[in-house]
Design a protein around this motif. Structure first.
Motif, PDB file in Angstrom:
ATOM      1  N   LYS A  17      21.822-120.102  16.305  1.00 34.89           N
ATOM      2  CA  LYS A  17      22.447-119.301  17.351  1.00 34.89           C
ATOM      3  C   LYS A  17      23.614-120.014  18.023  1.00 34.89           C
ATOM      4  O   LYS A  17      24.509-119.367  18.567  1.00 34.89           O
ATOM      5  CB  LYS A  17      21.407-118.899  18.394  1.00 34.89           C
ATOM      6  CG  LYS A  17      20.411-117.867  17.873  1.00 34.89           C
ATOM      7  CD  LYS A  17      19.466-117.403  18.965  1.00 34.89           C
ATOM      8  CE  LYS A  17      18.488-116.365  18.429  1.00 34.89           C
ATOM      9  NZ  LYS A  17      17.548-115.904  19.482  1.00 34.89           N
ATOM     10  N   GLU A 278      26.124-117.770  19.822  1.00 35.25           N
ATOM     11  CA  GLU A 278      25.536-116.571  20.417  1.00 35.25           C
ATOM     12  C   GLU A 278      26.087-116.346  21.820  1.00 35.25           C
ATOM     13  O   GLU A 278      26.463-115.226  22.184  1.00 35.25           O
ATOM     14  CB  GLU A 278      24.015-116.711  20.470  1.00 35.25           C
ATOM     15  CG  GLU A 278      23.325-115.544  21.172  1.00 35.25           C
ATOM     16  CD  GLU A 278      21.891-115.842  21.550  1.00 35.25           C
ATOM     17  OE1 GLU A 278      21.084-114.906  21.612  1.00 35.25           O
ATOM     18  OE2 GLU A 278      21.586-117.030  21.809  1.00 35.25           O
ATOM     19  N   GLU A 279      26.133-117.395  22.634  1.00 36.45           N
ATOM     20  CA  GLU A 279      26.593-117.248  24.026  1.00 36.45           C
ATOM     21  C   GLU A 279      28.049-116.815  24.092  1.00 36.45           C
ATOM     22  O   GLU A 279      28.420-115.981  24.925  1.00 36.45           O
ATOM     23  CB  GLU A 279      26.389-118.562  24.791  1.00 36.45           C
ATOM     24  CG  GLU A 279      24.938-118.914  25.055  1.00 36.45           C
ATOM     25  CD  GLU A 279      24.215-117.833  25.857  1.00 36.45           C
ATOM     26  OE1 GLU A 279      24.843-117.246  26.768  1.00 36.45           O
ATOM     27  OE2 GLU A 279      23.031-117.576  25.585  1.00 36.45           O
ATOM     28  N   LEU A 282      28.217-113.145  23.301  1.00 43.87           N
ATOM     29  CA  LEU A 282      27.737-112.328  24.421  1.00 43.87           C
ATOM     30  C   LEU A 282      28.821-112.165  25.488  1.00 43.87           C
ATOM     31  O   LEU A 282      29.000-111.076  26.054  1.00 43.87           O
ATOM     32  CB  LEU A 282      26.486-112.963  25.032  1.00 43.87           C
ATOM     33  CG  LEU A 282      25.215-112.855  24.190  1.00 43.87           C
ATOM     34  CD1 LEU A 282      24.109-113.722  24.775  1.00 43.87           C
ATOM     35  CD2 LEU A 282      24.749-111.405  24.085  1.00 43.87           C
ATOM     36  N   SER A 313      22.637-112.350  17.282  1.00 44.47           N
ATOM     37  CA  SER A 313      21.230-112.298  17.683  1.00 44.47           C
ATOM     38  C   SER A 313      20.851-110.910  18.183  1.00 44.47           C
ATOM     39  O   SER A 313      21.712-110.044  18.378  1.00 44.47           O
ATOM     40  CB  SER A 313      21.005-113.317  18.803  1.00 44.47           C
ATOM     41  OG  SER A 313      21.704-112.889  19.971  1.00 44.47           O
ATOM     42  N   PRO A 314      19.570-110.669  18.436  1.00 43.34           N
ATOM     43  CA  PRO A 314      19.167-109.396  19.032  1.00 43.34           C
ATOM     44  C   PRO A 314      19.905-109.078  20.331  1.00 43.34           C
ATOM     45  O   PRO A 314      20.252-107.919  20.577  1.00 43.34           O
ATOM     46  CB  PRO A 314      17.666-109.594  19.265  1.00 43.34           C
ATOM     47  CG  PRO A 314      17.248-110.508  18.150  1.00 43.34           C
ATOM     48  CD  PRO A 314      18.398-111.468  18.011  1.00 43.34           C
ATOM     49  N   ARG A 315      20.174-110.085  21.146  1.00 43.78           N
ATOM     50  CA  ARG A 315      20.919-109.841  22.393  1.00 43.78           C
ATOM     51  C   ARG A 315      22.335-109.346  22.104  1.00 43.78           C
ATOM     52  O   ARG A 315      22.840-108.459  22.792  1.00 43.78           O
ATOM     53  CB  ARG A 315      20.967-111.112  23.245  1.00 43.78           C
ATOM     54  CG  ARG A 315      19.627-111.506  23.842  1.00 43.78           C
ATOM     55  CD  ARG A 315      19.804-112.451  25.012  1.00 43.78           C
ATOM     56  NE  ARG A 315      20.383-113.725  24.595  1.00 43.78           N
ATOM     57  CZ  ARG A 315      20.954-114.592  25.434  1.00 43.78           C
ATOM     58  NH1 ARG A 315      21.060-114.304  26.722  1.00 43.78           N
ATOM     59  NH2 ARG A 315      21.435-115.734  24.982  1.00 43.78           N
ATOM     60  N   VAL A 316      22.956-109.908  21.084  1.00 44.26           N
ATOM     61  CA  VAL A 316      24.297-109.454  20.693  1.00 44.26           C
ATOM     62  C   VAL A 316      24.223-108.042  20.105  1.00 44.26           C
ATOM     63  O   VAL A 316      25.056-107.181  20.397  1.00 44.26           O
ATOM     64  CB  VAL A 316      24.929-110.430  19.680  1.00 44.26           C
ATOM     65  CG1 VAL A 316      26.239-109.876  19.129  1.00 44.26           C
ATOM     66  CG2 VAL A 316      25.169-111.800  20.327  1.00 44.26           C
ATOM     67  N   HIS A 318      22.377-105.642  20.790  1.00 46.30           N
ATOM     68  CA  HIS A 318      22.204-104.583  21.792  1.00 46.30           C
ATOM     69  C   HIS A 318      23.542-103.914  22.118  1.00 46.30           C
ATOM     70  O   HIS A 318      23.570-102.759  22.571  1.00 46.30           O
ATOM     71  CB  HIS A 318      21.570-105.146  23.062  1.00 46.30           C
ATOM     72  CG  HIS A 318      20.074-105.249  23.001  1.00 46.30           C
ATOM     73  ND1 HIS A 318      19.246-104.158  22.887  1.00 46.30           N
ATOM     74  CD2 HIS A 318      19.254-106.328  23.000  1.00 46.30           C
ATOM     75  CE1 HIS A 318      17.990-104.549  22.844  1.00 46.30           C
ATOM     76  NE2 HIS A 318      17.964-105.860  22.896  1.00 46.30           N
ATOM     77  N   ASP A 348      13.204-109.535  16.148  1.00 43.05           N
ATOM     78  CA  ASP A 348      13.043-108.541  17.213  1.00 43.05           C
ATOM     79  C   ASP A 348      12.763-107.196  16.551  1.00 43.05           C
ATOM     80  O   ASP A 348      13.659-106.582  15.987  1.00 43.05           O
ATOM     81  CB  ASP A 348      14.319-108.486  18.058  1.00 43.05           C
ATOM     82  CG  ASP A 348      14.213-107.568  19.258  1.00 43.05           C
ATOM     83  OD1 ASP A 348      13.836-106.396  19.072  1.00 43.05           O
ATOM     84  OD2 ASP A 348      14.531-108.001  20.383  1.00 43.05           O
TER      85      ASP A 348
END
Length: 374
Positions: A17, A278-279, A282, A313-316, A318, A348
């Motif tokens: 990530k 990842e950050e 985001l 990632s799953p957060r991305v 979304h 996820d």
């Protein structure tokens, strides 16, 4: 009672990530930790062990202290036998710990060795036991080129259960592959065969060897890139470009700098981020009203997400709707799948389900194929 050996490499996948493309070596591990990387191999192992709860009373788990297996096995309700107490700490483990642990399980004559890690861990297991034990990997690393892993943690657990119950006795020698991480970070892929592991085999549940792209596909790459640029790119939209030679053709056609094996971002046909973590992704997603994703399957294996692109990632994801997912796939790469579905393993379940089903693959200029994603 069947003996199940369990080894978890707690640092496997930590570089994914944060965009480091692996965690081989103490220097890269230290850098990953500085960048905020966290361990996810234990939770992947837990997902596999969930599938073994039905036969909990029929198996004896032999594992190692702390994060190398003890903690997760106990959390899932098993009463494991802990080996090498005082020899292996279970924290800040090294490849030597994995090799030592695997040799111990060979001495214990376990019926199946289940390990959580990536290609580096598979190499260590292969060095230790060769083809003398039945071995299966729980996919937890960044680089997973080898053919010794379940398609997902859950499916690794399912194969393990079938094998331990004697309902599936088919085994095969499967390739252990790994690449040079330093060259990989420079955009050069040099995969090498390190040996074979003897794995329980279920065609739909065990992943295939990663296949490369032949030079003859360059013209097809160009056609796909032209289609994306002229028919799919909208103004003021953030385009996340996943790794791979097929997606990189889009960057080349735009005359933009790119990272072959990282994740880049484009907006208004200009580069707004290269080799992003990842950050970083985001932050860019939060700055744009519309986000679209361009990815390509891994040849031979068919993974879309969760292998080699953990930054997405799953957060991305979304931020990305199902209609804004563009899958670029050459006909040759499609043929290499031999009809097997494309795969998603982000860790996820709701995100996996969001992008599952039948989707359009872009296979050329205004050319599409409808294909199943599982």
């Amino acid at each position: 009672m069947k003996k199940l050996g369990l080894i978890i490499n707690p640092i496997a996948g930590m570089g994914g990530k944060v965009g480091l493309k692996g965690t081989d070596g103490p220097a890269i591990l230290a850098r990953a930790l500085e960048m905020g990387a966290t361990s996810h191999a234990p939770e992947r192992a837990a997902e596999a062990l969930e599938k073994l709860l039905d036969i909990k009373e029929e198996i004896q788990i032999l594992t190692f202290p702390g994060d190398m297996g003890e903690r997760v096995a106990k959390q899932k309700g098993f009463s494991p036998t802990i080996l090498l107490k005082g020899v292996i700490s279970g924290k800040n483990t090294t490849c030597e710990d994995t090799i030592f642990a695997a040799k111990e399980l060979l001495k214990q004559k376990v019926d199946l060795l289940l390990f959580a890690g990536g290609d580096g861990t598979a190499r260590d297991i292969c060095e230790s036991v060769g083809s003398q034990l039945a071995v299966l990997g729980i996919p937890s690393g960044v680089k997973i080129h080898s053919a010794v892993f379940g398609c997902s943690p859950q499916q690794a657990g399912e194969v393990a259960q079938l094998y331990l119950k004697g309902q599936s006795t088919q085994k095969k020698l499967a390739e252990v592959m790994d690449i040079d991480e330093d060259l990989f970070r420079s955009g050069v892929v040099t995969a090498k065969l390190y040996g074979y592991l003897n794995i329980p085999f279920e065609r739909r549940r065990v992943q295939r060897l990663k296949a490369g792209s032949p030079a003859s596909e360059e013209a097809v790459h160009q056609a796909i890139a032209d289609h994306i640029i002229h028919n799919e790119m909208d103004a003021d939209t953030l385009y996340i470009i996943g790794p791979g030679t097929t997606t990189r053709a889009v960057m080349s056609a735009l005359n933009l700098d790119y990272s072959l094996l990282g994740v880049d971002c484009v907006c208004n046909k200009r580069l707004v981020g290269k080799d992003l973590s990842e950050e970083a992704l985001l932050k860019l997603c939060a700055q744009h009203k519309k986000v679209k994703l361009l990815i390509t399957p891994i040849g031979g294996q068919g993974f879309l997400l969760g292998r080699g692109n953990q930054q997405i990632s799953p957060r991305v994801l979304h931020f990305v709707s199902r209609d804004d997912l563009f899958v670029l796939c050459t006909p040759a790469k499609l043929c290499s799948l031999e009809g097997s579905p494309l795969l998603i393993d982000t860790g996820d379940t709701p995100i996996n389900q969001k992008f599952s089903g039948y989707i359009h693959l872009i296979t050329g200029y205004k050319e599409y194929v409808v294909y199943k994603v599982r």
